[in-house]
Design a protein around this motif. Structure first.
Motif, PDB file in Angstrom:
ATOM      1  N   ILE A  14      12.570  -1.775  10.317  1.00  0.00           N
ATOM      2  CA  ILE A  14      12.459  -0.625   9.408  1.00  0.00           C
ATOM      3  C   ILE A  14      11.046  -0.047   9.415  1.00  0.00           C
ATOM      4  O   ILE A  14      10.843   1.140   9.662  1.00  0.00           O
ATOM      5  N   VAL A  15      10.052  -0.889   9.162  1.00  0.00           N
ATOM      6  CA  VAL A  15       8.671  -0.401   9.036  1.00  0.00           C
ATOM      7  C   VAL A  15       8.046  -0.144  10.416  1.00  0.00           C
ATOM      8  O   VAL A  15       7.519   0.941  10.685  1.00  0.00           O
ATOM      9  N   TYR A  37       3.224  12.164   4.547  1.00  0.00           N
ATOM     10  CA  TYR A  37       2.975  11.611   5.880  1.00  0.00           C
ATOM     11  C   TYR A  37       4.169  10.782   6.365  1.00  0.00           C
ATOM     12  O   TYR A  37       4.526  10.823   7.546  1.00  0.00           O
ATOM     13  N   ALA A  38       4.778  10.017   5.456  1.00  0.00           N
ATOM     14  CA  ALA A  38       5.925   9.175   5.836  1.00  0.00           C
ATOM     15  C   ALA A  38       7.111  10.033   6.267  1.00  0.00           C
ATOM     16  O   ALA A  38       7.846   9.670   7.195  1.00  0.00           O
ATOM     17  N   ARG A  58       0.859  -1.193   0.000  1.00  0.00           N
ATOM     18  CA  ARG A  58       0.000   0.000   0.000  1.00  0.00           C
ATOM     19  C   ARG A  58       0.892   1.239   0.000  1.00  0.00           C
ATOM     20  O   ARG A  58       2.070   1.187   0.379  1.00  0.00           O
ATOM     21  N   SER A  59       0.319   2.367  -0.401  1.00  0.00           N
ATOM     22  CA  SER A  59       1.108   3.596  -0.598  1.00  0.00           C
ATOM     23  C   SER A  59       1.882   3.996   0.656  1.00  0.00           C
ATOM     24  O   SER A  59       3.025   4.447   0.573  1.00  0.00           O
ATOM     25  N   GLY A  60       1.265   3.825   1.821  1.00  0.00           N
ATOM     26  CA  GLY A  60       1.922   4.238   3.065  1.00  0.00           C
ATOM     27  C   GLY A  60       3.168   3.431   3.364  1.00  0.00           C
ATOM     28  O   GLY A  60       4.207   3.976   3.751  1.00  0.00           O
ATOM     29  N   ILE A  61       3.069   2.114   3.185  1.00  0.00           N
ATOM     30  CA  ILE A  61       4.241   1.262   3.441  1.00  0.00           C
ATOM     31  C   ILE A  61       5.303   1.498   2.367  1.00  0.00           C
ATOM     32  O   ILE A  61       6.504   1.558   2.658  1.00  0.00           O
ATOM     33  N   LYS A  62       4.870   1.686   1.132  1.00  0.00           N
ATOM     34  CA  LYS A  62       5.838   1.973   0.054  1.00  0.00           C
ATOM     35  C   LYS A  62       6.588   3.266   0.350  1.00  0.00           C
ATOM     36  O   LYS A  62       7.806   3.363   0.143  1.00  0.00           O
TER      37      LYS A  62
END
Length: 566
Positions: free
Chosen positions: A278-279, A310-311, A255-259
């Motif tokens: 990491i995540v 956001y990341a 998903r975009s957030g994890i990417k």
């Protein structure tokens, strides 16, 4: 370090598995140790399938949970998805809310504030639901002990569906449905799901009503795998299947957030360990340093550019978290030394100014220095709050239960828990906890243990052997990375301390009368260099790893410990 060589498995089982799979004896032995002793089990182990997931309706109250959600959708009720502020909680909320929003446009999220609401369901959260006309709250990764709060909500006309995986208390909350495989009256076959895993079973049940299977829900498995890694649940049974397919999603189409998180680090293929280091810390940092809502927003965001924004914010929180936990760890270690408490069997430290968001990390750091059950306290409103961490083999949750006369409330797992108490009870609790641990802990558990799977020669370490070992992944509790022992190892003569502060050990290992030479790296083992110099023979405990350098990949040994040859 205490080295424990696992008991040799029954020879007939090893031999039968060797023949059935056409593998070497070492591989067969490793499999039998993991409870894999026939062809069908091996097939499930090496080739996980989503078809191996259990029917979600085997879980107690699943039918009631599905019926209540279907009723809410049919009646156009406002649904509040409520979860804790850690990785398991925020991934659960992102999973449940994003799934329900594909069916219903009246779905909202709520993460309690770590500082003024604390862990789990809060009266403030229930009041928010009341003021905003929510008639159904789906609580994830919390709620199993919230008997009074759920009862209070019911008097206000608010129903709860609880999806939890923590141990229940003596009474189950009177909710519309309580999903928790650890309920004594729940016959669900797999007991070790994380909170996000329980949430996934609920969306699996909802989807099945439309004729869909787990195959149709794979896009949510990156969240489930992240929660499995972060919550340190056993990676066997259903968790192995969910983690295996979740890692595929993370590595191919996250998903975009994890990417957006992964774009911040240079890493091609992630293992579950990479997810943990990491995540997970970045997701956790939002709840620790700011608010867990930031993590849910990131994990639910579909627009790549917004996810990047956001990341980046969450990465800043993570950098703050690192600085804060480093400073508090140093202060805590100093407190232990000044109070001359090095010889206790427990670590209990307190400072009212310590950041509540990082005391759990600090407790884990203290265990690296003083390997014993550890609690780190800080001030929280007019109470004291603590994070507890344990050593392998000791149940800190039970120990806290035996000190509950001094505690206001507590919850958690065997190895990690949280509690609050009145300030005037701190000293009495500290003494009671030390007494309880002194009475019940096996003193051997106070020395870190390396569990060794098998004794092998360096000649056994071939590319083919390593290719098979890689297929044992994903690794974690109940399926740890295999650790091997080799005797009569020697350095080829170029061993040295490396790293900026020379704390690591690098050498090339061989054995007498062996042509095999293999590079070894021992993080934190620099102080043991005298054990390998001048052609000394030594014993090595290690795992087999890959080293990538300038595009070339070679095998290396990751040393866990070395000892003088007997």
């Amino acid at each position: 370090m205490r080295w424990t060589l696992k008991t040799e498995p029954p020879k007939e089982k090893v031999k039968a598995l060797q023949e059935a799979l056409q593998v070497d004896a070492i591989t067969a032995k490793l499999l039998v140790h993991r409870g894999v002793d026939n062809y069908e089990d091996a097939k499930r182990f090496f080739r996980p399938s989503l078809e191996d997931l259990h029917d979600p309706f085997l879980m107690k109250d699943m039918d009631r949970a599905v019926a209540r959600i279907e009723k809410a959708i049919a009646n156009k009720e406002n649904i509040l998805v409520y979860g804790d502020y850690d990785v398991d909680g925020t991934t659960s909320v992102a999973l449940m809310s994003s799934y329900l929003k594909t069916k219903h446009n009246l779905v909202y999220t709520y993460i309690p504030n770590r500082y003024d609401e604390g862990y789990g369901i809060s009266y403030k959260g229930i009041n928010f639901a009341l003021e905003n006309d929510f008639s159904l709250i789906i609580a994830l990764d919390c709620g199993i002990k919230s008997v009074d709060k759920v009862a209070h909500a019911k008097t206000l006309g608010i129903d709860f569906i609880i999806c939890d995986h923590h141990r229940p208390g003596d009474e189950i909350p009177d909710a519309a449905a309580v999903l928790d495989p650890k309920r004594e009256d729940c016959n669900y076959p797999f007991k070790e799901l994380c909170g996000c895993g329980v949430g996934f079973k609920l969306i699996q049940a909802l989807a099945s009503k439309e004729g869909k299977t787990a195959e149709d829900l794979t896009e949510y498995l990156d969240l489930v795998a992240t929660a499995i890694g972060a919550d340190i649940v056993p990676i066997d049974g259903e968790n192995r299947v969910l983690a295996y397919f979740g890692l595929i999603v993370i590595n191919t189409n996250p998903r975009s957030g994890i990417k957006a998180i992964l774009d911040q680090v240079e890493k091609t293929t992630l293992t579950i360990t990479d997810v943990v280091f990491i995540v997970a810390p970045r997701i956790n940092a939002a709840g620790r340093m700011k608010h867990g809502n930031y993590a849910v927003t990131l994990l639910s965001e579909e627009e790549p550019d917004m996810a990047k924004k956001y990341a980046a914010e969450i990465n800043e929180y993570n950098l703050d978290r690192r600085e804060t936990d480093k400073r508090i760890t140093e202060e805590a270690l100093k407190q232990i030394e000044e109070q001359k408490e090095q010889n206790r069997l427990t670590t209990v430290v307190f400072n009212e100014d310590w950041h509540k968001g990082v005391i759990g990390i600090v407790a884990s750091r203290l265990i690296e220095t003083y390997y014993r059950p550890t609690l780190v306290f800080t001030k929280s409103g007019n109470k004291l709050a603590a994070s507890a961490r344990s050593v392998k083999g000791f149940d800190i949750y039970n120990a806290l239960g035996n000190c509950k006369e001094h505690i206001e409330q507590f919850g958690g797992h065997k190895y990690a828990a949280g509690l609050t108490l009145e300030p005037e009870n701190y000293e009495a609790f500290k003494k009671a906890f030390e007494d309880e641990v002194s009475k019940t802990i096996d003193r051997d558990l106070l020395t870190p243990e390396i569990k060794i799977d098998a004794q092998i020669d360096l000649d056994d370490i071939t590319p083919k052997f390593h290719r098979i070992l890689k297929q044992f992944a994903p690794f974690g509790p109940s399926n740890m990375t295999p650790v091997f022992l080799s005797e009569n190892v020697m350095d080829t003569g170029y061993g040295k301390c490396v790293g900026a502060d020379k704390t690591h050990l690098r050498l090339t290992a061989t054995q007498p009368e062996s042509a095999t030479k293999i590079v070894c790296i021992g993080f934190g083992l620099g102080k043991k260099i005298n054990k390998i110099t001048d052609g000394k023979l030594f014993r090595a405990a290690y795992s087999i790893d890959e080293n990538e350098w300038n595009g070339n990949i070679s095998l290396q040994l990751k040393l866990r410990d070395i000892k003088k040859q007997k």
